[in-house]
Scaffold this active site. Sequence first.
Site, PDB file in Angstrom:
ATOM      1  CG  ASP A 170      -7.678   1.515   2.790  1.00 41.38           C
ATOM      2  OD1 ASP A 170      -8.637   1.232   2.028  1.00 41.38           O
ATOM      3  OD2 ASP A 170      -7.520   2.649   3.274  1.00 41.38           O
ATOM      4  CE  LYS A 206      -3.317   2.728   2.566  1.00 41.34           C
ATOM      5  NZ  LYS A 206      -3.966   2.971   3.868  1.00 41.34           N
TER       6      LYS A 206
END
Length: 286
Positions: free
Chosen positions: A185, A166
Site C-alpha cells: 500500500d 493488495k
Amino acid sequence: MSQHALLSAGCKAWRSITCPRSELRLDLTLGCGQTFRWRETADGHWTGVMRGKVWTLTQTEDMLCSNNHISRIQGMVDRLCQTLGTLLCKLDDVAYHDFPPLQDLTDPSVEMHLRDLGFGYRARFLQQSSQTIVNSHGPDWLHSLRSAPYLQTRDALRTLPGVGLKVADCVCLMSLDKFEALPVDTHVWQIAKRDYNFAAGNSQKTLTDRVYKEIGDFFRKLWGPYAGWAQSVLFCADLKKFQKLREEIPVMKDEKTELKNKMKKRRHEGFTQEQKREKGNKYQRS
C-alpha cells in the site's frame, strides 16, 4: 457467569508449547492490524475464534500457552459474526460468535443487510464473491489454493468481485501459505523509498499496478522466499503503537551499516551492468 481465562489463575485447561519470544511475539503478531478476530482481553492475554472454538493465548518468556475458552471480533467482522454467525459462548458479558458459513452469505438480501451493518460498498463485493465461490468453484476451492503456486493463486483470487492485487496478496500471505506474497500500500511504498532508496515510480502520485509489482519484486529479490513476512515486520515497526518497542530494542549500528552497504553494493552492481550494456550497444552501432 463464565470469565476470560488468566494464566495466573492456574486453570488446568492451559496447554503450553516451547516457543521463544525471539521467534514469535503475540503482541506483535496479533496486534499488528493484520488479524481481525483477536483482542487483548487481559495483560498479555489474547482471545480469538478458530474453527468454531474460542481460544485464549498468552506467552511467558519461552512458552506459548493456550486456553480454548474465549474470543471477540473487531469492527465489521464483529458485527458480521454477531448478526449471521452462531453464538459460541459469553464471557464477562461479551458474546463470541463463529464466522458465518459461506453459504449464508450468498443470498442477494445479504448485501442490504451488510450495508445496514456499515459495510458500505464492500457489502456488494462480499455477497457477490461468496456467491461466485459457492456457485462456480465449490466450498473447498479456497482451501485447495493452498497447494497452488503463488501467482496462480493470486490470479484466481482476483477473479472475485472487488478483489485487487493488495487484497489478493493479503489472503495469499495470511491464509494460503504464500510466504512470498507481499501486500503493498502507500505506507509500504513510502518505506521502500525512505529506507531502501527505491526509485521506481517516483513520478507517480498513485500506486499503479506496475509500481505495485515492481515494489513486490524488489523486496522478494532482497528478502527471498519469506519476503511477505519480512514486509509485515517493517509494517508493524512503523506503526505508532510499536514505536516504544523500537526504542527498547534498537537495531545495532553494525546491522544498520551492513544493510546500507549491502544496498549500496546492489545499486552499484546494477549501475555497472547498465554501463556495460550501453558500451556494448555503442560498439555494435559503430
